[in-house]
Design a protein around this motif. Structure first.
Motif, PDB file in Angstrom:
ATOM      1  N   PRO A  53      -5.248   5.956  -2.009  1.00 42.86           N
ATOM      2  CA  PRO A  53      -5.048   6.732  -0.780  1.00 42.86           C
ATOM      3  C   PRO A  53      -3.915   7.729  -0.983  1.00 42.86           C
ATOM      4  O   PRO A  53      -3.046   7.522  -1.851  1.00 42.86           O
ATOM      5  CB  PRO A  53      -4.698   5.660   0.254  1.00 42.86           C
ATOM      6  CG  PRO A  53      -4.190   4.505  -0.545  1.00 42.86           C
ATOM      7  CD  PRO A  53      -4.901   4.538  -1.850  1.00 42.86           C
ATOM      8  N   PRO A  54      -3.896   8.827  -0.238  1.00 43.80           N
ATOM      9  CA  PRO A  54      -2.877   9.868  -0.458  1.00 43.80           C
ATOM     10  C   PRO A  54      -1.442   9.357  -0.424  1.00 43.80           C
ATOM     11  O   PRO A  54      -0.592   9.829  -1.195  1.00 43.80           O
ATOM     12  CB  PRO A  54      -3.150  10.861   0.678  1.00 43.80           C
ATOM     13  CG  PRO A  54      -4.600  10.675   1.011  1.00 43.80           C
ATOM     14  CD  PRO A  54      -4.870   9.206   0.807  1.00 43.80           C
ATOM     15  N   TRP A  55      -1.160   8.382   0.461  1.00 42.03           N
ATOM     16  CA  TRP A  55       0.214   7.890   0.562  1.00 42.03           C
ATOM     17  C   TRP A  55       0.642   7.108  -0.676  1.00 42.03           C
ATOM     18  O   TRP A  55       1.837   7.012  -0.987  1.00 42.03           O
ATOM     19  CB  TRP A  55       0.380   7.014   1.803  1.00 42.03           C
ATOM     20  CG  TRP A  55      -0.494   5.780   1.799  1.00 42.03           C
ATOM     21  CD1 TRP A  55      -1.736   5.659   2.352  1.00 42.03           C
ATOM     22  CD2 TRP A  55      -0.196   4.511   1.196  1.00 42.03           C
ATOM     23  NE1 TRP A  55      -2.231   4.395   2.139  1.00 42.03           N
ATOM     24  CE2 TRP A  55      -1.320   3.670   1.433  1.00 42.03           C
ATOM     25  CE3 TRP A  55       0.879   3.999   0.486  1.00 42.03           C
ATOM     26  CZ2 TRP A  55      -1.368   2.349   0.983  1.00 42.03           C
ATOM     27  CZ3 TRP A  55       0.834   2.682   0.032  1.00 42.03           C
ATOM     28  CH2 TRP A  55      -0.283   1.885   0.283  1.00 42.03           C
ATOM     29  N   LEU A  56      -0.343   6.556  -1.419  1.00 42.24           N
ATOM     30  CA  LEU A  56      -0.012   5.746  -2.581  1.00 42.24           C
ATOM     31  C   LEU A  56       0.047   6.557  -3.864  1.00 42.24           C
ATOM     32  O   LEU A  56       0.770   6.194  -4.809  1.00 42.24           O
ATOM     33  CB  LEU A  56      -1.051   4.628  -2.726  1.00 42.24           C
ATOM     34  CG  LEU A  56      -0.855   3.627  -3.866  1.00 42.24           C
ATOM     35  CD1 LEU A  56       0.476   2.885  -3.721  1.00 42.24           C
ATOM     36  CD2 LEU A  56      -2.021   2.623  -3.894  1.00 42.24           C
ATOM     37  N   PRO A  58       1.567   9.254  -5.084  1.00 40.78           N
ATOM     38  CA  PRO A  58       2.828   9.613  -5.766  1.00 40.78           C
ATOM     39  C   PRO A  58       3.591   8.417  -6.328  1.00 40.78           C
ATOM     40  O   PRO A  58       4.516   8.598  -7.124  1.00 40.78           O
ATOM     41  CB  PRO A  58       3.642  10.299  -4.655  1.00 40.78           C
ATOM     42  CG  PRO A  58       2.672  10.618  -3.576  1.00 40.78           C
ATOM     43  CD  PRO A  58       1.625   9.573  -3.651  1.00 40.78           C
ATOM     44  N   HIS A  59       3.227   7.210  -5.908  1.00 43.29           N
ATOM     45  CA  HIS A  59       4.023   6.042  -6.276  1.00 43.29           C
ATOM     46  C   HIS A  59       3.356   5.150  -7.321  1.00 43.29           C
ATOM     47  O   HIS A  59       3.923   4.121  -7.708  1.00 43.29           O
ATOM     48  CB  HIS A  59       4.324   5.214  -5.020  1.00 43.29           C
ATOM     49  CG  HIS A  59       4.924   6.005  -3.904  1.00 43.29           C
ATOM     50  ND1 HIS A  59       6.203   6.531  -3.966  1.00 43.29           N
ATOM     51  CD2 HIS A  59       4.411   6.394  -2.700  1.00 43.29           C
ATOM     52  CE1 HIS A  59       6.466   7.194  -2.837  1.00 43.29           C
ATOM     53  NE2 HIS A  59       5.397   7.129  -2.058  1.00 43.29           N
ATOM     54  N   GLY A 334      -0.401  11.560  -9.781  1.00 44.36           N
ATOM     55  CA  GLY A 334       0.866  11.487  -9.057  1.00 44.36           C
ATOM     56  C   GLY A 334       2.052  11.860  -9.929  1.00 44.36           C
ATOM     57  O   GLY A 334       1.949  12.020 -11.146  1.00 44.36           O
TER      58      GLY A 334
END
Length: 384
Positions: A53-56, A58-59, A334
Motif C-alpha cells: 500500500p502507498p503508506w508502506l 517508503p518504509h 521506495g
C-alpha cells in the motif's frame, strides 16, 4: 429409513480403521497447523513486498539482502510439505463426514462448517500454489489477489476450527493428556500410529529434499522435482520471462537510450552509461515460484543516477520497462531501496553483458526484492 419391499435400507457407512481417531488427527494437525502458519506469515511478506500500500512503500526494508530469498523459499518449501500433511489429515478424519445425524447441536454445526470451509480453502491454496510454481494457470482469475484473499479464509477457518475443537485437542495433545491416559485403544494403536506418523514424516522429507534445492543451493544436486534448477539458464541463471514473451525485440532495443526524469532530467546512451562509475555486487534473484540463485551484477548505482537528476533526499523511484504489456511493466521502489548502495541499474551479469532474456540493455537489481520487481529492459527512471 423404514424398509419397503424392493428398497434397501439406507444406513451410514461403518469404518473399521483404528487410526481414524482424535489422537491421530491431533498429531497430524499439530504439524499441519505449523505449516499453515509459516505459509500464511511468509505469504504476507511476499504480498506486501510485491504490492505494498502507498503508506508502506517508503518504509519497506532493503536489508537483509537475502531476506526475500529466505521467506519465499520457506513459503514454497513448507507449502509443498503441507500438501502431504493436508491429505494425511483428511485421511485421518474423513469418516467423520458420515456421522449421523449430520447436525447434532449448534456447536456441532459450527464444527462442520469450519471443517468444510477449511478443507475447501486449504485444498484450493495448496493446489493453486503448486500450479503457480509450475507457471501453469488453467483458471480465468488472477492468481495473486485470489491466492492472497483465500489465505485469509484459511487463517480464519483454522482459528474457528481450533476454537470449536479445543476440548478434543487438549485431551489428545500428548501421551500424558488426560484423554489418552490408560486407554486400551491408545495402547493398542500406539505402534500403528507411530508407523503412520513416521511414514508421513518420511514423505514430507522426500518432498522437501527433492524440491528445496531450487532455493537452498547446497541441495541443488537433489533438486529432482522442482520446476527450476539453480545454475541452469542463460549466463548461469534461470529465466521466467524471456524477451520474446515480453515482446522486447532487437528493433526495440536498437538505438536504446535511458531517460531519467526529475528536477534536472537527462538521457544516456548505453555507451555513456557504461562510462559512469561501475559497481559490482553479489545478490540473489529470488522469485515468487520459490527458486533463487546468487549472481554477480555490475552497473551504476541507482542513487547516483537519481542524484544527477536533482532528486531530493529520501526520494523514491518509478521504473518503466520496454516490455509491451505485463503486470510489472511499471514498478515503484521506495526510498530504502533507491538509496541502498547495493541497488543497481545493472549492465552485466557474472562478468558478461546482459543477455536479452536477462534484460539487455539494462535492468534493476536490488536487495531483499521479489524477482518480478527486478525490472528488465529498463527504458525510463522517474524520481518520485
Amino acid at each position: 429409513m423404514p424398509a419397503s419391499r424392493g428398497l434397501p435400507v439406507l444406513r451410514p457407512p461403518a469404518f473399521a480403521g483404528r487410526l481414524h481417531d482424535a489422537r491421530t488427527a491431533t498429531a497430524l494437525g499439530r504439524w499441519l497447523g505449523v505449516a499453515l502458519a509459516v505459509c500464511f506469515l511468509t505469504g504476507l511478506v511476499s504480498h506486501f513486498l510485491q504490492q505494498p500500500p502507498p503508506w508502506l512503500l517508503p518504509h519497506l526494508p532493503s536489508r537483509p539482502s537475502w531476506g526475500y530469498r529466505l521467506t519465499q523459499g520457506l513459503h514454497v518449501a513448507v507449502g509443498l510439505a503441507a500438501i502431504v500433511l493436508l491429505f494425511a489429515k483428511l485421511w485421518a478424519v474423513y469418516p467423520r463426514l458420515f456421522v449421523w445425524p449430520p447436525l447434532r447441536s449448534v456447536r456441532h454445526a459450527l464444527e462442520r462448517l469450519s471443517v468444510a470451509v477449511l478443507v475447501a480453502a486449504g485444498v484450493f491454496e495448496v493446489l493453486t500454489g503448486l500450479l503457480n510454481i509450475a507457471e501453469w494457470y488453467p483458471w480465468p482469475f488472477s492468481f495473486v489477489p485470489v491466492h492472497y484473499a483465500v489465505a485469509w479464509v484459511v487463517a480464519g477457518s483454522v482459528l474457528l476450527h481450533i476454537a470449536v475443537k479445543a476440548p478434543e485437542i487438549r485431551a489428545h495433545w500428548s501421551r500424558r493428556s488426560p484423554g489418552t491416559l490408560a486407554l486400551p485403544d491408545e495402547e493398542r494403536d500406539g505402534p500403528d500410529r507411530r508407523a503412520l506418523l513416521l511414514g508421513v514424516g518420511a514423505a514430507v522429507g522426500a518432498v522437501t529434499v527433492t524440491t528445496v534445492g531450487q532455493s537452498f543451493t547446497p541441495l541443488g544436486a537433489l533438486d529432482l522435482l522442482a520446476p527450476r534448477h539453480p545454475g541452469y539458464g542463460p549466463q548461469g541463471l534461470p529465466v521466467n520471462r524471456t524477451a520474446r514473451a515480453a515482446g522486447v525485440t532487437a528493433a526495440a532495443v536498437r538505438g536504446w537510450r535511458l531517460e531519467v526524469r526529475g528536477p534536472e532530467p537527462y538521457g544516456l546512451t548505453l555507451a555513456e552509461l557504461a562510462e559512469l562509475p561501475q559497481h559490482r555486487v553479489r545478490l540473489p534473484i529470488a522469485c515468487v515460484e520459490g527458486w533463487s540463485m546468487d549472481a554477480d551484477w555490475t552497473g551504476v548505482r541507482i542513487r547516483d543516477l537519481l542524484a544527477r537528476a536533482g532528486a531530493p533526499p529520501g526520494s523514491g523511484l518509478r521504473v518503466v520497462s520496454l516490455e509491451v504489456a505485463g503486470a510489472y511493466r511499471v514498478m515503484d521502489m521506495g526510498r530504502e531501496y533507491a538509496d541502498d548502495p547495493l541497488t543497481l541499474l545493472a549492465l552485466r551479469l557474472n562478468g558478461e553483458v546482459l543477455s536479452a532474456d536477462h534484460g539487455h540493455p539494462a535492468r534493476i537489481i536490488a536487495p531483499n526484492r521479489p524477482g518480478v520487481l527486478q525490472t528488465k529492459w529498463v527504458t525510463r527512471l522517474e524520481v518520485v
